[in-house]
Design an enzyme around this catalytic site. Structure first.
Site, PDB file in Angstrom:
ATOM      1  N   GLY A   1       0.824  -1.206   0.000  1.00  0.00           N
ATOM      2  CA  GLY A   1       0.000   0.000   0.000  1.00  0.00           C
ATOM      3  C   GLY A   1       0.854   1.250   0.000  1.00  0.00           C
ATOM      4  O   GLY A   1       1.664   1.470  -0.896  1.00  0.00           O
ATOM      5  N   HIS A   2       0.696   2.093   1.019  1.00  0.00           N
ATOM      6  CA  HIS A   2       1.510   3.310   1.168  1.00  0.00           C
ATOM      7  C   HIS A   2       2.867   3.001   1.785  1.00  0.00           C
ATOM      8  O   HIS A   2       3.782   3.829   1.728  1.00  0.00           O
ATOM      9  CB  HIS A   2       0.784   4.336   2.052  1.00  0.00           C
ATOM     10  N   ALA A   3       3.020   1.840   2.404  1.00  0.00           N
ATOM     11  CA  ALA A   3       4.237   1.510   3.156  1.00  0.00           C
ATOM     12  C   ALA A   3       5.528   1.496   2.338  1.00  0.00           C
ATOM     13  O   ALA A   3       6.591   1.778   2.903  1.00  0.00           O
ATOM     14  CB  ALA A   3       4.054   0.186   3.895  1.00  0.00           C
TER      15      ALA A   3
ATOM     16  N   ILE B   1       6.751   3.668   0.673  1.00  0.00           N
ATOM     17  CA  ILE B   1       7.391   4.979   0.787  1.00  0.00           C
ATOM     18  C   ILE B   1       8.403   4.967   1.938  1.00  0.00           C
ATOM     19  O   ILE B   1       9.398   5.691   1.914  1.00  0.00           O
ATOM     20  CB  ILE B   1       6.353   6.122   0.938  1.00  0.00           C
TER      21      ILE B   1
ATOM     22  N   THR C   1      -0.695   6.784  -5.245  1.00  0.00           N
ATOM     23  CA  THR C   1      -0.292   8.106  -4.756  1.00  0.00           C
ATOM     24  C   THR C   1       1.179   8.206  -4.367  1.00  0.00           C
ATOM     25  O   THR C   1       1.676   9.317  -4.183  1.00  0.00           O
ATOM     26  CB  THR C   1      -1.148   8.534  -3.549  1.00  0.00           C
TER      27      THR C   1
END
Length: 185
Positions: free
Chosen positions: A110-112, A114, A132
């Site tokens: 997911g966002h991890a 980053i 994103t």
């Protein structure tokens, strides 16, 4: 895929994706892995879902007490709130970098991913993550793909959601591949 020799630390804090964390933890335990929840403070943490805050989860180990060799794999589950909080914690970012430098599997969904960028470990690697963060990953020197779990050496990444079952399988396969390499040496 049996993981009965695998010790896995799941690093997160308040705001993790509750459904994803439970799916990852439960499946890895079903495969025989020893799974511990790691966080920045010795307390209970709560996930976030579309229905709001989830029930509290017990933190098994505080990150500053963890030795890199305590675990074979580090997993960072999705959850924008948790990932954003960890991103601001230099100790957590340094831990991820040191864990990776120790030759162990680091998986993020997911966002991890980053956080892997912040730790300086995605340059020249094939990775993915939620839409994103893909430009940020590219700016960090990663070769970004839009979907599917991606494995590049000891890094496993996925965009999240529908990819969770394949992400879990990719983590297990990467651990087992590293185990075979170590046995051959």
């Amino acid at each position: 895929m049996k993981l009965d020799t695998c010790r896995i630390g799941i690093l997160t804090t308040d705001g993790f994706d509750a459904q994803a964390l439970h799916a990852i933890r439960d499946e890895l335990r079903l495969e025989g892995a020893e799974v511990r929840l790691l966080s920045l403070a010795d307390r209970r943490i709560r996930g976030w879902s579309k229905d709001g805050w989830s029930k509290e989860e017990h933190v098994d180990m505080v990150l500053d007490e963890v030795v890199r060799t305590d675990f074979d794999m580090l997993v960072i589950p999705p959850g924008l709130i948790a990932v954003d909080a960890l991103k601001g914690e230099r100790f957590a970012i340094n831990f991820i970098a040191r864990f990776h430098a120790g030759g162990r599997v680091v998986a993020a969904c997911g966002h991890a991913p980053i956080l892997l960028s912040e730790a300086g470990i995605v340059r020249g690697r094939i990775v993915t993550g939620t839409r994103t963060i893909r430009n940020d990953l590219r700016n960090a020197g990663a070769f970004v793909r839009e979907s599917g779990p991606r494995t590049d050496r000891q890094i496993v990444t996925a965009a999240g959601g529908r990819e969770l079952p394949n992400f879990i399988a990719a983590m297990a396969n990467q651990f087992l591949a590293q185990e075979r390499l170590l046995e051959a040496v």
